[in-house]
Design a protein around this motif. Structure first.
Motif, PDB file in Angstrom:
ATOM      1  N   SER A  34       0.845  -1.191   0.000  1.00  0.00           N
ATOM      2  CA  SER A  34       0.000   0.000   0.000  1.00  0.00           C
ATOM      3  C   SER A  34       0.880   1.240   0.000  1.00  0.00           C
ATOM      4  O   SER A  34       1.715   1.425   0.892  1.00  0.00           O
ATOM      5  CB  SER A  34      -0.904   0.002   1.227  1.00  0.00           C
ATOM      6  N   ASN A  35       0.702   2.065  -1.024  1.00  0.00           N
ATOM      7  CA  ASN A  35       1.354   3.371  -1.063  1.00  0.00           C
ATOM      8  C   ASN A  35       0.477   4.305  -1.898  1.00  0.00           C
ATOM      9  O   ASN A  35      -0.638   3.945  -2.251  1.00  0.00           O
ATOM     10  CB  ASN A  35       2.803   3.273  -1.580  1.00  0.00           C
ATOM     11  N   ASP A  36       0.967   5.476  -2.221  1.00  0.00           N
ATOM     12  CA  ASP A  36       0.159   6.454  -2.952  1.00  0.00           C
ATOM     13  C   ASP A  36      -0.205   6.008  -4.368  1.00  0.00           C
ATOM     14  O   ASP A  36      -1.142   6.541  -4.956  1.00  0.00           O
ATOM     15  CB  ASP A  36       0.886   7.796  -3.039  1.00  0.00           C
ATOM     16  N   ASN A  37       0.527   5.041  -4.917  1.00  0.00           N
ATOM     17  CA  ASN A  37       0.333   4.659  -6.309  1.00  0.00           C
ATOM     18  C   ASN A  37      -0.281   3.283  -6.526  1.00  0.00           C
ATOM     19  O   ASN A  37      -0.855   3.026  -7.582  1.00  0.00           O
ATOM     20  CB  ASN A  37       1.667   4.707  -7.057  1.00  0.00           C
ATOM     21  N   VAL A  38      -0.118   2.390  -5.565  1.00  0.00           N
ATOM     22  CA  VAL A  38      -0.604   1.013  -5.744  1.00  0.00           C
ATOM     23  C   VAL A  38      -1.023   0.405  -4.410  1.00  0.00           C
ATOM     24  O   VAL A  38      -0.456   0.723  -3.369  1.00  0.00           O
ATOM     25  CB  VAL A  38       0.469   0.132  -6.428  1.00  0.00           C
ATOM     26  N   GLY A  58      -8.449   4.649  -8.660  1.00  0.00           N
ATOM     27  CA  GLY A  58      -7.569   4.067  -9.671  1.00  0.00           C
ATOM     28  C   GLY A  58      -8.222   2.846 -10.286  1.00  0.00           C
ATOM     29  O   GLY A  58      -9.288   2.409  -9.844  1.00  0.00           O
ATOM     30  N   THR A 107      -5.673  -5.555  -7.002  1.00  0.00           N
ATOM     31  CA  THR A 107      -4.596  -4.602  -7.233  1.00  0.00           C
ATOM     32  C   THR A 107      -5.239  -3.310  -7.716  1.00  0.00           C
ATOM     33  O   THR A 107      -5.956  -3.298  -8.711  1.00  0.00           O
ATOM     34  CB  THR A 107      -3.607  -5.121  -8.296  1.00  0.00           C
ATOM     35  N   VAL A 109      -4.311   0.455  -9.001  1.00  0.00           N
ATOM     36  CA  VAL A 109      -3.233   1.275  -9.516  1.00  0.00           C
ATOM     37  C   VAL A 109      -3.764   2.672  -9.774  1.00  0.00           C
ATOM     38  O   VAL A 109      -4.749   2.842 -10.487  1.00  0.00           O
ATOM     39  CB  VAL A 109      -2.639   0.682 -10.819  1.00  0.00           C
ATOM     40  N   LYS A 110      -3.096   3.680  -9.189  1.00  0.00           N
ATOM     41  CA  LYS A 110      -3.541   5.075  -9.331  1.00  0.00           C
ATOM     42  C   LYS A 110      -2.540   5.849 -10.178  1.00  0.00           C
ATOM     43  O   LYS A 110      -1.371   5.582 -10.181  1.00  0.00           O
ATOM     44  CB  LYS A 110      -3.668   5.733  -7.963  1.00  0.00           C
TER      45      LYS A 110
END
Length: 110
Positions: A34-38, A58, A107, A109-110
């Motif tokens: 988990s992070n800001d992008n995925v 996302g 999953t 994705v952002k």
């Protein structure tokens, strides 16, 4: 050194569908990343359990690991079974309901 993927053994063979177990009347989950992008999360839904209609920031990809689920995207329902994948587009309303006990890897994705 930090781990980007957590809560599972590294450098070992594993079956994702065996990592999270079913719980009677519940949805069990385990976050792998988990992070800001995925975001990567394993889920186990008991039969009849589900996540109500919502939208994600996302694209959200479901990989069915076990069982069968009804996935509704923008009002259109599809059935996804073990080994199949469905992508729910960003900002489009979607919902997931277990037709049988059902496990997935999600999953986002952002």
């Amino acid at each position: 050194m930090s781990e980007f993927i957590k809560n599972v053994d590294h450098a070992k063979v594993m079956e994702l569908k065996n990592i999270v177990g079913y719980e009677k009347g519940k949805i069990a989950s385990l976050t792998l990343a988990s992070n800001d992008n995925v975001g990567i999360t394993l889920f186990a839904f008991d039969e009849g359990e589900g996540v109500s209609t919502h939208a994600a920031p996302g694209d959200a990809m479901v990989v069915v690991l076990d069982g069968e689920a009804q996935i509704t995207i923008d009002g259109n329902a599809v059935i996804a079974k073990e080994g199949e994948t469905v992508v729910m587009p960003a900002h489009i309303p979607h919902a997931v309901k277990a037709v049988t006990p059902f496990k997935m890897m999600l999953t986002v994705v952002k």
